[in-house]
Motif scaffolding. Structure first.
Motif, PDB file in Angstrom:
ATOM      1  N   GLU A  84      37.388  74.164  50.111  1.00  0.00           N
ATOM      2  CA  GLU A  84      36.625  73.333  51.187  1.00  0.00           C
ATOM      3  C   GLU A  84      37.453  73.475  52.591  1.00  0.00           C
ATOM      4  O   GLU A  84      36.816  73.559  53.604  1.00  0.00           O
TER       5      GLU A  84
ATOM      6  N   GLU B  74      36.703  76.728  54.201  1.00  0.00           N
ATOM      7  CA  GLU B  74      35.521  76.664  54.551  1.00  0.00           C
ATOM      8  C   GLU B  74      35.388  75.913  55.966  1.00  0.00           C
ATOM      9  O   GLU B  74      34.758  76.376  56.787  1.00  0.00           O
TER      10      GLU B  74
ATOM     11  N   GLN C 209      39.253  71.862  46.404  1.00  0.00           N
ATOM     12  CA  GLN C 209      39.533  71.243  48.021  1.00  0.00           C
ATOM     13  C   GLN C 209      40.192  72.440  48.801  1.00  0.00           C
ATOM     14  O   GLN C 209      39.881  72.412  49.975  1.00  0.00           O
TER      15      GLN C 209
END
Length: 322
Positions: free
Chosen positions: A214, A217, A211
């Motif tokens: 993520e 990102e 996570q």
């Protein structure tokens, strides 16, 4: 004896109380619902304050953060409860403090940032900006704390950083901070986990490397020209064995021209990280796959062969701070 005869009912009463046990609590009476009155919108800023806000925003766009902080402080001297000036002052104080190597100066700026953020939290406890400023100040203060106080700070900032991304999902710096926090908590060592469980009530929920990547990102996608986001993302990908993605991000960072001295430092770190990853990737590409086998001849019966695939094993210019 005479007294007991006159008060013959007392023993029976005491016996009845002892045998009946504790009295049951009476259910609380329901209160009539109270209608919530919406808070009145804040009064518009006076022209002089609006002019100073414009001046501060212009200075920030020119990367003159110390001058912008001074302007916000002028606003707060006349309007102490100005929400925008408070949370921006907190963010700028962290950003300026991170440039000092001296811990005394660093601590002074971080403490000032925490005070600005606390005042913003009093005004808007559930505001995305105030919670982001509070989490940012706590995260950076923790770098100067002892081990126990640092873990307590990581625990305390959890709710703030989650609320910041919930209320301001358009703020890439909030996603960056959430990713950094998640990655740090996910990599607590054994002593940190034991201390958290025994003293702090448990390890904070939400620590997860996947996570964290993520969310980095997401921050990178929202601000692809931010070198700090590139560096944090590439570093996390490298630690998690995602070498190809780390190389891609670092190659993107090479094309971003540094503007400030902070950018120049981060750009050099990115350039330093890239060559070893490229060499490792080249060696990996040249190495024959362990699952590949010569094609059997047509006149021979193929024999079953064992195959075992090997799995490769294996985060600072931002408006958020480092």
């Amino acid at each position: 004896m005479k007294w007991l005869k006159q008060h013959w009912w007392l023993p029976a009463l005491l016996l009845g109380v002892l045998m009946s046990g504790p009295a049951r609590a009476q259910p609380a009476k329901r209160r009539a619902p109270v209608a919530r009155v919406a808070a009145p919108p804040p009064a518009p800023d006076p022209p002089a304050v609006r002019a100073k806000l414009f001046q501060a925003a212009s200075l920030i766009s020119q990367f003159k953060e110390s001058e912008a902080l001074a302007v916000y402080q002028e606003i707060l001297s006349t309007v102490p409860t100005h929400y925008l000036a408070l949370w921006q002052s907190a963010v700028l104080s962290v950003r300026i403090g991170n440039r000092y190597s001296d811990e005394t100066r660093k601590s002074a700026y971080f403490n000032a940032a925490r005070q600005y953020a606390d005042r913003a939290m009093l005004l808007r406890p559930e505001g995305g900006e105030s919670n982001y400023a509070e989490a940012l100040a706590l995260f950076n203060q923790a770098t100067l704390y002892s081990a126990g106080a640092r873990l307590a700070a990581f625990r305390d900032l959890r709710s703030h950083v989650y609320l910041a991304t919930e209320r301001r999902p358009d703020l890439p710096e909030a996603w960056q901070l959430l990713g950094r926090w998640q990655y740090r908590v996910a990599h607590y060592n054994l002593l940190e986990r034991l201390y958290s469980k025994l003293v702090l009530g448990g390890v904070p929920e939400g620590g997860d490397s996947r996570q964290a990547i993520e969310h980095l990102e997401k921050a990178h996608a929202m601000a692809p020209q931010n070198l700090q986001f590139c560096y944090d993302l590439a570093r996390m990908c490298r630690y998690q064995g995602r070498r190809r993605r780390a190389i891609e991000v670092l190659q993107e960072a090479e094309k971003i021209p540094p503007i400030t001295s902070d950018d120049l430092v981060i750009s050099r770190l990115c350039r330093k990280m890239l060559p070893p990853l490229e060499r490792a990737d080249a060696r990996r590409s040249e190495k024959p796959s362990p699952t590949s086998a010569p094609e059997p001849a047509l006149d021979k019966v193929p024999q079953p062969a064992d195959s075992a695939g090997k799995k490769e094993s294996g985060p600072k210019r931002t408006a958020a701070g480092r």
